[in-house]
Design a protein around this motif. Structure first.
Motif, PDB file in Angstrom:
ATOM      1  N   GLY A 286      24.439 -16.464 -27.992  1.00  0.00           N
ATOM      2  CA  GLY A 286      23.188 -17.179 -27.818  1.00  0.00           C
ATOM      3  C   GLY A 286      23.384 -18.564 -27.230  1.00  0.00           C
ATOM      4  O   GLY A 286      22.438 -19.181 -26.743  1.00  0.00           O
TER       5      GLY A 286
ATOM      6  N   ARG B 163      18.919 -14.594 -26.122  1.00  0.00           N
ATOM      7  CA  ARG B 163      18.115 -14.756 -27.327  1.00  0.00           C
ATOM      8  C   ARG B 163      17.707 -13.408 -27.918  1.00  0.00           C
ATOM      9  O   ARG B 163      17.608 -13.265 -29.135  1.00  0.00           O
ATOM     10  CB  ARG B 163      16.849 -15.580 -27.019  1.00  0.00           C
ATOM     11  CG  ARG B 163      17.134 -16.943 -26.408  1.00  0.00           C
ATOM     12  CD  ARG B 163      18.220 -17.718 -27.154  1.00  0.00           C
ATOM     13  NE  ARG B 163      17.862 -18.009 -28.542  1.00  0.00           N
ATOM     14  CZ  ARG B 163      18.693 -18.531 -29.428  1.00  0.00           C
ATOM     15  NH1 ARG B 163      19.947 -18.815 -29.092  1.00  0.00           N
ATOM     16  NH2 ARG B 163      18.293 -18.766 -30.659  1.00  0.00           N
ATOM     17  N   ASP B 164      17.440 -12.425 -27.082  1.00  0.00           N
ATOM     18  CA  ASP B 164      17.079 -11.090 -27.563  1.00  0.00           C
ATOM     19  C   ASP B 164      18.286 -10.176 -27.373  1.00  0.00           C
ATOM     20  O   ASP B 164      18.426  -9.504 -26.355  1.00  0.00           O
ATOM     21  CB  ASP B 164      15.872 -10.557 -26.795  1.00  0.00           C
ATOM     22  CG  ASP B 164      15.382  -9.208 -27.324  1.00  0.00           C
ATOM     23  OD1 ASP B 164      16.086  -8.595 -28.164  1.00  0.00           O
ATOM     24  OD2 ASP B 164      14.310  -8.756 -26.885  1.00  0.00           O
ATOM     25  N   LYS B 165      19.148 -10.150 -28.363  1.00  0.00           N
ATOM     26  CA  LYS B 165      20.399  -9.416 -28.221  1.00  0.00           C
ATOM     27  C   LYS B 165      20.202  -7.899 -28.301  1.00  0.00           C
ATOM     28  O   LYS B 165      21.015  -7.141 -27.766  1.00  0.00           O
ATOM     29  CB  LYS B 165      21.405  -9.888 -29.272  1.00  0.00           C
ATOM     30  CG  LYS B 165      21.901 -11.313 -29.021  1.00  0.00           C
ATOM     31  CD  LYS B 165      23.088 -11.655 -29.903  1.00  0.00           C
ATOM     32  CE  LYS B 165      23.686 -12.996 -29.545  1.00  0.00           C
ATOM     33  NZ  LYS B 165      24.916 -13.293 -30.323  1.00  0.00           N
ATOM     34  N   GLY B 166      19.143  -7.451 -28.967  1.00  0.00           N
ATOM     35  CA  GLY B 166      18.878  -6.023 -29.016  1.00  0.00           C
ATOM     36  C   GLY B 166      18.554  -5.471 -27.644  1.00  0.00           C
ATOM     37  O   GLY B 166      19.122  -4.457 -27.208  1.00  0.00           O
ATOM     38  N   SER B 167      17.665  -6.128 -26.929  1.00  0.00           N
ATOM     39  CA  SER B 167      17.308  -5.695 -25.579  1.00  0.00           C
ATOM     40  C   SER B 167      18.489  -5.852 -24.630  1.00  0.00           C
ATOM     41  O   SER B 167      18.726  -5.000 -23.765  1.00  0.00           O
ATOM     42  CB  SER B 167      16.115  -6.512 -25.062  1.00  0.00           C
ATOM     43  OG  SER B 167      14.959  -6.257 -25.829  1.00  0.00           O
TER      44      SER B 167
ATOM     45  N   ILE C 219      20.386 -13.748 -35.334  1.00  0.00           N
ATOM     46  CA  ILE C 219      20.204 -13.411 -33.929  1.00  0.00           C
ATOM     47  C   ILE C 219      20.925 -12.119 -33.546  1.00  0.00           C
ATOM     48  O   ILE C 219      20.560 -11.445 -32.588  1.00  0.00           O
ATOM     49  CB  ILE C 219      20.677 -14.592 -33.034  1.00  0.00           C
ATOM     50  CG1 ILE C 219      20.215 -14.384 -31.594  1.00  0.00           C
ATOM     51  CG2 ILE C 219      22.191 -14.768 -33.130  1.00  0.00           C
ATOM     52  CD1 ILE C 219      20.514 -15.567 -30.690  1.00  0.00           C
ATOM     53  N   ASP C 220      21.931 -11.735 -34.321  1.00  0.00           N
ATOM     54  CA  ASP C 220      22.707 -10.528 -34.023  1.00  0.00           C
ATOM     55  C   ASP C 220      22.078  -9.259 -34.595  1.00  0.00           C
ATOM     56  O   ASP C 220      22.458  -8.153 -34.201  1.00  0.00           O
ATOM     57  CB  ASP C 220      24.133 -10.666 -34.583  1.00  0.00           C
ATOM     58  CG  ASP C 220      24.870 -11.849 -33.992  1.00  0.00           C
ATOM     59  OD1 ASP C 220      24.970 -11.915 -32.761  1.00  0.00           O
ATOM     60  OD2 ASP C 220      25.331 -12.702 -34.760  1.00  0.00           O
TER      61      ASP C 220
ATOM     62  N   PRO D   3      19.164  -7.577 -34.283  1.00  0.00           N
ATOM     63  CA  PRO D   3      18.589  -6.549 -33.411  1.00  0.00           C
ATOM     64  C   PRO D   3      19.643  -5.706 -32.691  1.00  0.00           C
ATOM     65  O   PRO D   3      19.474  -4.494 -32.530  1.00  0.00           O
ATOM     66  CB  PRO D   3      17.748  -7.362 -32.418  1.00  0.00           C
ATOM     67  CG  PRO D   3      17.388  -8.601 -33.171  1.00  0.00           C
ATOM     68  CD  PRO D   3      18.604  -8.920 -33.988  1.00  0.00           C
TER      69      PRO D   3
ATOM     70  N   ARG E  75      20.651  -1.571 -33.354  1.00  0.00           N
ATOM     71  CA  ARG E  75      20.549  -0.602 -32.264  1.00  0.00           C
ATOM     72  C   ARG E  75      21.886   0.050 -31.936  1.00  0.00           C
ATOM     73  O   ARG E  75      21.922   1.135 -31.360  1.00  0.00           O
ATOM     74  CB  ARG E  75      19.967  -1.270 -31.013  1.00  0.00           C
ATOM     75  CG  ARG E  75      18.587  -1.842 -31.210  1.00  0.00           C
ATOM     76  CD  ARG E  75      17.940  -2.281 -29.924  1.00  0.00           C
ATOM     77  NE  ARG E  75      17.475  -1.138 -29.142  1.00  0.00           N
ATOM     78  CZ  ARG E  75      16.673  -1.245 -28.082  1.00  0.00           C
ATOM     79  NH1 ARG E  75      16.253  -2.440 -27.678  1.00  0.00           N
ATOM     80  NH2 ARG E  75      16.294  -0.179 -27.416  1.00  0.00           N
TER      81      ARG E  75
END
Length: 202
Positions: free
Chosen positions: A83, A106-110, A134-135, A137, A141
């Protein structure tokens, strides 16, 4: 309870690494083709050193670096995802030969899903190792989610496996050994210790 090791596990070191690993975790680790690591708190101890011009230092561990090199030599794809942003991570990745470095995410899942698609890997063939909110998401997945022992409990509970060594102090190497042992690849490195060549950066 005695666990039956997979038939592909032939080297004593692999049996040692996997001796206390649940079969379900071994199966997840065996499926990983792309392993992604957070940086602060995973590849480092989470400390941030600043000078008057901004972030000055990060502390990495040679054992972790060697483990990442072994993963790549073993045929797995490796990426770093953080991040934060800065030249230190890019420099460390370059030293280790890691070409996929994602900073300021910022969107680690996507980001994990997009990276898997670019790499022609299914999400259940991805692994992610993180230590903070932050990790989550990405951990949720990934087919194989890993964390470190000092992560908050609500992060740890999302992990399939938690290292015994701390972030920045061997946790990543422990994860790399688990992945390689689960795939029957670790023994080959022990039989050919010079595989990485003299003077390889760790």
């Amino acid at each position: 309870m005695t666990m039956t090791l997979p038939t592909s596990i032939t080297h004593p070191a692999e049996a040692l690494v996997l001796a206390r690993i649940a079969p379900a975790v071994r199966e997840r680790a065996a499926a990983v083709r792309l392993m992604v690591f957070d940086v602060d708190g995973v590849l480092t101890d989470g400390s941030l050193y600043y000078s008057e011009t901004g972030e000055a230092l990060k502390r990495f561990h040679a054992l972790d670096g060697h483990g990442l090199r072994l993963l790549m030599e073993g045929g797995l794809k490796v990426a770093l995802m953080t991040g934060r942003s800065g030249p230190i991570v890019a420099r460390r990745a370059a030293e280790l030969g890691i070409s996929e470095v994602m900073q300021g995410v910022r969107d680690k899942g996507s980001a994990l899903a997009e990276l898997a698609q670019r790499s022609a890997v299914q999400l259940n063939q991805t692994g992610y190792m993180g230590d903070d909110i932050i990790d989550l998401p990405a951990m949720q997945r990934a087919g194989f989610a890993a964390s470190v022992p000092n992560a908050p409990g609500y992060v740890s509970q999302a992990a399939h496996w938690i290292a015994t060594q701390p972030g920045g102090g061997g946790a990543v190497r422990e994860c790399c050994d688990l992945l390689l042992a689960s795939q029957g690849r670790l023994g080959g490195f022990l039989a050919a210790p010079g595989l990485l060549g003299p003077g390889a950066i760790q």
